[in-house]
Design a protein around this motif. Structure first.
Motif, mmCIF file in Angstrom:
data_model
loop_
_atom_site.group_PDB
_atom_site.id
_atom_site.type_symbol
_atom_site.label_atom_id
_atom_site.label_comp_id
_atom_site.label_asym_id
_atom_site.label_seq_id
_atom_site.Cartn_x
_atom_site.Cartn_y
_atom_site.Cartn_z
ATOM 1 N N THR A 57 -15.745 -4.801 9.695
ATOM 2 C CA THR A 57 -15.028 -5.806 8.905
ATOM 3 C C THR A 57 -15.883 -6.092 7.672
ATOM 4 O O THR A 57 -17.110 -6.155 7.750
ATOM 5 C CB THR A 57 -14.765 -7.104 9.689
ATOM 6 N N GLY B 212 -9.540 -10.232 6.703
ATOM 7 C CA GLY B 212 -10.115 -9.429 5.617
ATOM 8 C C GLY B 212 -9.957 -7.938 5.844
ATOM 9 O O GLY B 212 -9.261 -7.502 6.754
ATOM 10 N N PRO B 213 -10.628 -7.133 4.995
ATOM 11 C CA PRO B 213 -10.499 -5.681 5.116
ATOM 12 C C PRO B 213 -11.217 -5.155 6.361
ATOM 13 O O PRO B 213 -12.314 -5.618 6.674
ATOM 14 C CB PRO B 213 -11.183 -5.149 3.847
ATOM 15 N N ARG C 174 4.580 -5.257 6.652
ATOM 16 C CA ARG C 174 3.967 -4.067 6.070
ATOM 17 C C ARG C 174 4.932 -3.412 5.090
ATOM 18 O O ARG C 174 4.535 -2.930 4.056
ATOM 19 C CB ARG C 174 3.608 -3.103 7.192
ATOM 20 N N GLU D 22 0.840 -1.204 0.000
ATOM 21 C CA GLU D 22 0.000 0.000 0.000
ATOM 22 C C GLU D 22 0.871 1.249 0.000
ATOM 23 O O GLU D 22 0.559 2.237 -0.630
ATOM 24 C CB GLU D 22 -0.897 0.010 1.250
ATOM 25 N N GLU E 32 -13.122 -6.147 -0.744
ATOM 26 C CA GLU E 32 -12.154 -5.053 -0.657
ATOM 27 C C GLU E 32 -12.778 -3.789 -1.264
ATOM 28 O O GLU E 32 -13.135 -3.791 -2.437
ATOM 29 C CB GLU E 32 -10.929 -5.493 -1.484
ATOM 30 N N GLN F 66 -0.051 -0.853 10.444
ATOM 31 C CA GLN F 66 -0.884 -0.060 9.539
ATOM 32 C C GLN F 66 -1.496 1.132 10.251
ATOM 33 O O GLN F 66 -1.635 2.203 9.695
ATOM 34 C CB GLN F 66 -1.978 -0.930 8.939
ATOM 35 N N HIS G 139 -5.717 -3.867 6.180
ATOM 36 C CA HIS G 139 -5.836 -5.216 5.593
ATOM 37 C C HIS G 139 -5.335 -6.242 6.590
ATOM 38 O O HIS G 139 -4.198 -6.177 7.035
ATOM 39 C CB HIS G 139 -5.016 -5.296 4.314
ATOM 40 N N LYS H 67 -1.345 -10.985 13.112
ATOM 41 C CA LYS H 67 -2.385 -10.037 12.665
ATOM 42 C C LYS H 67 -2.334 -8.767 13.509
ATOM 43 O O LYS H 67 -2.559 -7.665 13.014
ATOM 44 C CB LYS H 67 -3.772 -10.672 12.803
#
Ligand code: NAD
Length: 537
Positions: free
Chosen positions: A510, A461-462, A384, A213, A514, A348, A536, A341
């Motif tokens: 959530t 997920g997003p 990341r 990203e 995307e 992020q 993400h 995670k």
């Protein structure tokens, strides 16, 4: 399994024969079945201990589920996009890659492109073959004494920098994750600089960053407007880190004198791609890692690593799990996934370098060695910026290099008895800091707190995080925009307005799909929305 030498290994893609030699020397006899589709693979994997792939075979969740004895998946090469790593971690299956095997070969290709650009080699070759023996328009430029700007001073960037010094070039580099750690460049004679100065001084610019990203469009209109007039650009990293339209514009206007691409946003390029019609652009078909030495090296590396794992229990270059026995991995797998995670979420949220990670672990899980949770956390944080170059083996060293400190402690009386992981991540002195708590219910990892908000979020997920005015109808407005773009919400949780921060409330959504940038922009433009970020997981 009683006798490790009886382990069943299945090679699923074309692999250099060096892999077979290594396996046989270690007393292992793999089966080879190339070109299976998913159904065939699902049948073939029963009872198999190890799968070996390159990039063609997809190791999906379904395949992993069907592989009742599977302990390791080995990828000869670096990218593991073709392996469902999350499904593997959940089942305690180690996924390993060979991150170093093709670095030299790729760096050498970048140098080949550099020389070709300086002396118009492809164009000159085409001219001679076309029957013309003429120098006109092919005046070259010397490399000696010129400045090379290396963007991304990781494994490949460092080799390129070293080789360029051998060509007597001055080398400067931009890598904020080294620079912000207050480190000098890891190579003597290479000055770390900021992007602006690099662009303004470099005669040649070469990119060696992962696509993420933060690097998508790293060189775009604004950056290319700042290059030294007549500079030349090389991209042998990933398509997408350079905005191809902006490069075209810079070439047309003469700000760039040439460009060489081994990778493109869309590969192969469309037949009408404007680069194909330009003399000042050199294109090669993603050849970076294509040398016989690199293919032999990655094949031998993966065979060695798999043999080490099956016979000695050592997991080198594990992308998803540390060197633990298979039983222990199965036990702590949900916690490893959770810690990874959490690291990713924190990296992020902070959106800049992390300086300190404070990890507190409590509950039954502390009976195990929590060192592995620390590694998983670091891997999540570092991916990341480094993606698959980071693994459970090299994460501590990379963290040290980047000035990240990890402080560990145990909590005696945690709320979640089975196991609770709490992590605070802080930016360099005085900057932002965020706290996340995670727990495992049964075998299901959950984020149970983000800063002051208590939640129950599956980390998958997003994830959309909003900061918004605490007024009726806000969630409805967000939901409407998501709905209009076909994005389905998996779960919504709302935090009460924080006392600090002007009474703004927080939303955690959530999503199943995307959302594109236009969706985020539309949400950000809503009157009550103060901030929105997409994470993400
Ligand atoms: P690496 O992880 O060792 O190094 C990447 C470096 O980029 C790190 O030092 C990181 O700090 C830096 N970085 C991250 N974000 C940055 C940013 N925004 N600005 C500047 N620097 C940033 O990776 P590597 O093994 O050197 O690979 C580099 C790239 O080469 C990857 O994209 C990889 O996919 C690509 N690659 C291409 C080929 C090919 O066939 N052309 C082959 C192998 C690798």
């Amino acid at each position: 399994m009683a006798d490790p030498a009886q382990a069943r290994i299945l090679i699923c893609d074309e692999l250099h024969p060096a892999a077979l030699d290594v396996f046989r020397r270690r007393g292992l006899e793999p089966a080879i079945r190339v070109g299976m589709n998913e159904d065939e693979l699902v049948e073939a994997v029963a009872g198999v201990d190890a799968l070996v792939v390159r990039s063609a075979t997809k190791i999906t969740r379904r395949v992993i589920k069907a592989a009742d004895a599977l302990r390791v998946v080995g990828r000869a090469g670096i990218g593991v996009d073709n392996v469902d790593c999350e499904a593997a971690t959940e089942r305690g299956v180690v996924v390993m890659n060979t991150p170093t095997g093709n670095a030299t070969t790729t760096a050498e290709h970048a140098i080949a492109l550099l020389c070709s650009l300086a002396r118009h080699v492809p164009r000159a070759n085409a001219r001679v073959r076309g029957g013309e023996w003429k120098k006109k328009g092919l005046m070259g430029t010397e490399l000696t004494g010129k400045t090379l700007g290396v963007i991304g001073l990781g494994r490949i960037g460092r080799i390129v920098a070293e080789r360029a010094q051998g060509l007597r070039m001055n080398v400067v580099a931009y890598d904020p994750f080294l620079a912000d750690a207050g480190k000098s460049a890891p190579l003597a004679g290479v000055a770390l600089t900021n992007l602006e100065d690099l662009l303004a001084t470099a005669d040649f610019i070469t990119l060696h960053v992962p696509l993420s990203e933060s690097t998508r469009g790293l060189l775009s209109w604004e950056e290319l407007a700042r290059v030294k007039p007549g500079a030349r650009l090389i991209n042998a990293s990933r398509g997408g880190v350079v905005d191809e339209e902006a490069v075209l514009d810079a070439l047309v206007e003469g700000r760039l004198a040439g460009a060489a691409f081994d990778v493109l946003e869309s590969e192969p390029p469309a037949p009408d791609h404007p680069f194909l019609a330009r003399d000042d652009v050199i294109l090669t078909p993603h050849l970076g890692a294509s040398s016989s030495e690199a293919q032999e090296r990655v094949a031998a590396d993966i065979a060695t690593q798999i043999a080490d794992f099956l016979l000695d229990g050592v997991a080198e270059n594990a992308v998803n799990a540390p060197a633990l026995g298979a039983e222990a991995i199965a036990e702590i797998a949900p916690f490893l996934l959770l810690a990874e995670k959490m690291g990713s979420l924190l990296a992020q949220r902070l959106d800049g370098p992390i300086r300190k990670l404070e990890l507190t672990v409590g509950g039954d899980i502390v009976q195990h060695d929590i060192e592995h949770l620390r590694l998983a956390l670091l891997v999540g944080c570092l991916r990341r910026t480094l993606q698959l170059g980071v693994n459970f083996v090299n994460a501590p060293q990379i963290a040290r290099e980047r000035g990240i400190r990890v402080l560990e402690s145990r909590e005696d009386d945690p709320y979640y008895r089975q196991g609770q992981i709490k992590v605070r991540a802080s930016a360099p002195a005085g900057g932002e800091s965020h706290l996340i708590t995670g727990a495992v219910f049964g075998r299901e990892p959950r984020i149970v707190r983000i800063d002051d908000v208590h939640l129950d979020l599956p980390p998958r997920g997003p994830l959309l995080i909003t900061s918004h005015a605490d007024a009726p109808g806000v969630v409805g407005q967000i939901g409407t925009i998501l709905g209009q773009h076909g994005v389905n919400i998996r779960r919504i949780e709302l935090g009460p307005p924080a006392e600090e921060g002007g009474g703004l409330a927080a939303g955690f959504l959530t999503l199943y799909e995307e959302p594109g940038p236009e969706v985020i922009e539309a949400i950000a433009a809503l009157e009550p929305i103060h901030a929105v970020e997409l994470i993400h997981l």
